[in-house]
Every structure is written in structure tokens, then in C-alpha cells.
Design a protein around this motif. Sequence first.
Motif, short mmCIF file in Angstrom:
data_model
loop_
_atom_site.label_atom_id
_atom_site.label_comp_id
_atom_site.label_asym_id
_atom_site.label_seq_id
_atom_site.Cartn_x
_atom_site.Cartn_y
_atom_site.Cartn_z
N GLN A 57 0.86 -1.18 0.00
CA GLN A 57 0.00 0.00 0.00
C GLN A 57 0.90 1.24 0.00
O GLN A 57 2.07 1.17 0.35
CB GLN A 57 -0.89 0.00 1.25
N ASN A 58 0.35 2.37 -0.38
CA ASN A 58 1.14 3.60 -0.38
C ASN A 58 1.63 3.94 1.03
O ASN A 58 0.88 3.78 1.99
CB ASN A 58 0.31 4.78 -0.90
N PRO A 59 2.88 4.41 1.14
CA PRO A 59 3.34 4.85 2.47
C PRO A 59 2.57 6.11 2.89
O PRO A 59 2.16 6.91 2.06
CB PRO A 59 4.82 5.16 2.25
N VAL A 60 2.38 6.25 4.19
CA VAL A 60 1.69 7.41 4.75
C VAL A 60 2.58 8.00 5.83
O VAL A 60 3.10 7.28 6.68
CB VAL A 60 0.32 7.03 5.35
N TYR A 61 2.77 9.31 5.78
CA TYR A 61 3.50 10.02 6.82
C TYR A 61 2.48 10.52 7.84
O TYR A 61 1.50 11.17 7.48
CB TYR A 61 4.28 11.19 6.24
N ILE A 62 2.72 10.18 9.09
CA ILE A 62 1.83 10.62 10.17
C ILE A 62 2.61 11.61 11.02
O ILE A 62 3.61 11.25 11.66
CB ILE A 62 1.33 9.42 11.00
N ILE A 63 2.18 12.86 10.98
CA ILE A 63 2.87 13.95 11.67
C ILE A 63 2.06 14.33 12.89
O ILE A 63 0.86 14.64 12.79
CB ILE A 63 3.04 15.17 10.74
N THR A 64 2.70 14.32 14.06
CA THR A 64 2.02 14.69 15.30
C THR A 64 2.63 15.97 15.84
O THR A 64 3.82 16.03 16.14
CB THR A 64 2.15 13.57 16.36
N ILE A 65 1.81 17.01 15.93
CA ILE A 65 2.23 18.30 16.47
C ILE A 65 1.62 18.45 17.85
O ILE A 65 0.40 18.45 18.01
CB ILE A 65 1.77 19.46 15.57
#
Length: 192
Positions: free
Chosen positions: A173-181
Motif C-alpha cells: 500500500q502507499n506509504p503514509v507520513y503521520i505527523i504529530t504536532i
Amino acid sequence: MKDEAFIRGQVPMTKSEVRAVSISKLGLCDNSIVYDIGAGTGSVAVEMALAMGHGHVYAIEQREEGCRLIGQNQEHFGVRNLTIVPGKAPDVLKDLPAADRVFIGGSGGELPKILDLVREKNPSARIVINAVSLETLSAVTEYLRGKGMEAEIVSIQTARAKKLGDYHLMEGQNPVYIITIEPDRGTREAGQ
């Protein structure tokens, strides 16, 4: 929840593995006020609403088909603590109560404006952004750099078995970047 549990159309949906990580990064409380910006089919909004007893989710979606699907999924799962907000962020966020948790699955090219408004309404809000394109990841990192902020960034990529004859092959599956601020230390200390 399995992806197949949701009613889907031609609107993108955050896959179950990515939903699980993204929702865990939000650190929901029982009474959180949450924005799901770019809510799509409502899969993330529904799971968040079900996870909270007294909180409320505002599912913001600009596409008519998406709003319809969110409503169908809300009804399908019997979710009462979810409000569908048709329209484009950041404009439709102005009259909503301030959120303490924000999930951004799509920004319609308005990411900096959305982040500015969310942080203006509640500097202590925890924000989780899913980025599937390098351009979105770049926009987030550029925003953070310009504000002197840090964030946790993780990349996840899953694969699912697909049957081919007598064999099962893993299909990536496509990679997903998960950004937590998270709010800066000074804001957190001031709010305690």
C-alpha cells in the motif's frame, strides 16, 4: 474496524492500519472536542466518536458525496456525538468550538491557514496530519520550520495479501507520513 465495515463511494478513505496509528497519536480523552478535517467517508470521525463517551467530533468535508457518505456511516454505526460540517476549511472552522484534538486527512491546499486558525483557537491542541504526498509532507515541515516548531514524523507502509491462483502475494500500500504536532512546552505548562 475493518475497512469493509464502512459504506464507501469514490471518496478516499483512510485505511484501517493508518486509522489505528493516527487515532492513537491523537491521544483522545473521553471528553475531547475533535475536528476531522477532510473527513472523506467519515471512517476516522466515526472511530473517534465511538472511542469517546462524552466528546464530540466535527467532520469537515467539502465534497457533497463525502458529506453524504459520512452521514450514512454515522447512521450505520449509530454515532450520536458527530456533527457533519459541509464546506472548506479553514472557513467553516471559525464558528465551531475550539478543538483540543485535530486530525487532518486532507487540507485542500489550505494547510498553513488551517494550522494557524486551529492554533489560534487553541494553542494547546494536539494535531495529527496524514500526508500521502511528498508535497504535503514538505508543506508541513516548511510550516513547522517557519514557526520554530518540532513534530514527530513517522512513516508507515502496510501490505495486504492478495490471492493469485493457489498463492497469496503481498501487495504494498502507499506509504503514509503521520505527523504529530503537540503544543510547545511553554504552552503546556501555562495550561496546567
